[in-house]
Design an enzyme around this catalytic site. Structure first.
Site, PDB file in Angstrom:
ATOM      1  N   LYS A 236       0.828  -1.199   0.000  1.00 55.45           N
ATOM      2  CA  LYS A 236       0.000   0.000   0.000  1.00 55.45           C
ATOM      3  C   LYS A 236       0.870   1.259   0.000  1.00 55.45           C
ATOM      4  CE  LYS A 236      -3.354  -2.551   2.771  1.00 55.45           C
ATOM      5  NZ  LYS A 236      -3.900  -2.738   4.136  1.00 55.45           N
ATOM      6  N   ARG A 293      -3.646  -7.026  14.231  1.00 56.80           N
ATOM      7  CA  ARG A 293      -2.706  -6.071  14.828  1.00 56.80           C
ATOM      8  C   ARG A 293      -3.121  -4.655  14.478  1.00 56.80           C
ATOM      9  NH1 ARG A 293      -0.510  -4.513  10.126  1.00 56.80           N
ATOM     10  NH2 ARG A 293      -0.127  -6.081   8.514  1.00 56.80           N
ATOM     11  N   ARG A 339       2.135   7.252   2.515  1.00 54.86           N
ATOM     12  CA  ARG A 339       3.326   6.637   3.104  1.00 54.86           C
ATOM     13  C   ARG A 339       4.571   7.224   2.443  1.00 54.86           C
ATOM     14  NH1 ARG A 339       2.084   0.270   4.351  1.00 54.86           N
ATOM     15  NH2 ARG A 339      -0.164   0.455   4.723  1.00 54.86           N
TER      16      ARG A 339
END
Length: 445
Positions: A236, A293, A339
């Site tokens: 991603k 998570r 990101r």
């Protein structure tokens, strides 16, 4: 609430957890490798201990050293962050055996949902639609037979791990043998488990995931969804919430969130988790996997819901019940995360010392990072430098805000992908909101 928590991780996620703990009055213990002796997370924590050499296998995957530090420092819980040991069943089990709380689901649930083949079976039992495919493959010959039966294109996928590894696309049945052997070998090397299964390649499709949180008392909440279709080689690059996809109507959204809650409830899930779906343009959606998570992209959900997911992750692990109902969850506005990776324009890794750093500011602009001038980006770990997140009342304004923020961001000393993110934010297909997982493949590769 815990008195002291050890963070078994590094980089921006370790800093993120340390900050949440500080706000909650919880003391923190950092662990670091010799390559991270001057890392920000080691400086911010109340205590910090070196646990080994620069390679992850010598330090951040060194379970014996981490458990030793946790017990010697008097920590009562271990937060694994994401990556490294965050989905390691044996580590979670060892924490329990030593009287330490693993901030995450039980080892049994983690094992069930971490095995993607078992997770598919469990999803079916919960009434969640699953991509048509087959169970675990025993041989390359079987892979070819199943590819013929399912119909190409198909994906060979490892049952363990994540991060896009152990996945191969098969265009024709005769390619299935080689794809199986390659995917299996890659998965074996990366995760210690080479078992693979096969499923139909759903295309065009959107990658949409639902954030859930569940406590020890059977309460399960879904906190909206995230669109994660901007990917390069299954990694991603940009996420947003809510999804702008036209196929995700209110009715489809409600059904998808109910499926996510039903699955979490069926397995007795506790903590933060993410259920990932493939969404087709006709509104059909299919379960892919569950991540047990904290997700890298959790900040976009925090912006649109107003919830601090890390704090609630810690509260739930400590036995605190959720203080809201599903009706209380209100998703408003729009958030985008880019990101920022240390890589060249050719997608090669970049490392070195940071000589200049300017972080954008302003209302609803956030940069989660462990960078500072003088720090070193080592070659041993993931390339993620940080995450730039913005929030605005509308998607259009959020896109403009992100463009402005990326234009302000300055990181000298290593190369990064800020220009690539600006390209994505200017792409007409992305701007339309109706983009698919193939966006990067056919526009940039």
């Amino acid at each position: 609430m815990f008195q002291k928590v050890l963070i078994a991780n590094r980089g921006e996620v370790a800093v993120r957890v340390i900050r949440a703990c500080k706000e909650m009055g919880v003391r923190t213990v950092a662990v670091y490798s010799t390559a991270d002796s001057e890392a920000l997370h080691a400086t911010l924590a109340d205590e910090a201990y070196c646990i080994g050499g620069p390679r992850a296998s010598e330090s951040y995957l060194n379970t014996e050293a981490i458990l030793t530090v946790a017990l010697a420092s008097g920590a009562s819980a271990i937060h694994p962050g994401y990556g490294f040991l965050s989905e390691n069943v044996e580590f979670a089990r060892a924490c329990c055996e030593h009287g330490l709380v693993f901030v995450g689901p039980s080892p049994e649930v983690m094992q069930l949902m971490g095995d993607k083949d078992e997770a598919r079976r469990t999803a079916r039992a919960a009434g969640v639609p699953v991509v048509p495919g087959c169970d675990l493959l025993e041989s390359a010959e079987q892979a070819e037979k199943e590819a013929c039966r399912i119909g190409c294109p198909v994906l060979v996928k490892a049952r363990a791990g994540g991060g896009g590894r152990g996945i191969r696309k098969v265009e024709r049945p005769e390619e299935a043998r080689a794809a199986f052997e390659t995917a299996s070998a890659e998965a074996k090397a990366a995760f210690g488990d080479g078992m693979c299964y096969m499923e139909r390649f759903v295309s065009p499709s959107h990658h949409v995931e639902v954030q859930v949180i569940a406590d020890k008392y059977g309460h399960v909440l879904s906190l909206g969804e995230r669109e994660c279709s901007v990917q390069r080689r299954n990694q991603k690059l940009l996420e947003e919430s809510p999804s702008p996809c036209p196929a995700l109507t209110d009715d489809v959204r409600l059904r998808m969130e109910k499926c996510a809650r039903d699955l979490a409830r069926l397995v007795g899930y506790e903590g933060l988790g993410t259920i990932e779906f493939l969404l087709e343009d006709d509104g059909s959606f299919w379960f892919m996997e569950m991540n047990t998570r904290l997700q890298v992209e959790h900040p976009v959900t925090e912006f649109v819901t107003g919830a601090d997911l890390v704090k609630w992750q810690l509260r739930v692990a400590a036995g605190v019940p959720l203080d809201a109902t599903q009706e209380d969850v209100d998703v408003t506005g729009h958030a985008i995360e880019c990101r920022i990776n240390a890589e060249t324009a050719d997608f090669l890794p970049s490392c070195g010392g940071i000589t200049m750093l300017h972080v954008p500011n302003g209302p609803w602009v956030r940069f989660d990072s462990a960078l500072y001038v003088g720090c070193v980006v080592p070659p041993y770990y993931d390339s993620l430098l940080g995450k730039l997140i913005v929030y605005s009342p509308t998607r259009e304004e959020a896109i403009r805000k992100m463009r402005s923020a990326l234009g302000e961001l300055v990181i000298d000393g290593v190369e990064c992908n800020a220009d690539l993110q600006l390209d994505i934010l200017s792409n007409e297909e992305f701007l339309s909101g109706n983009y698919h997982t193939s966006l990067m493949e056919h526009l940039y590769d």
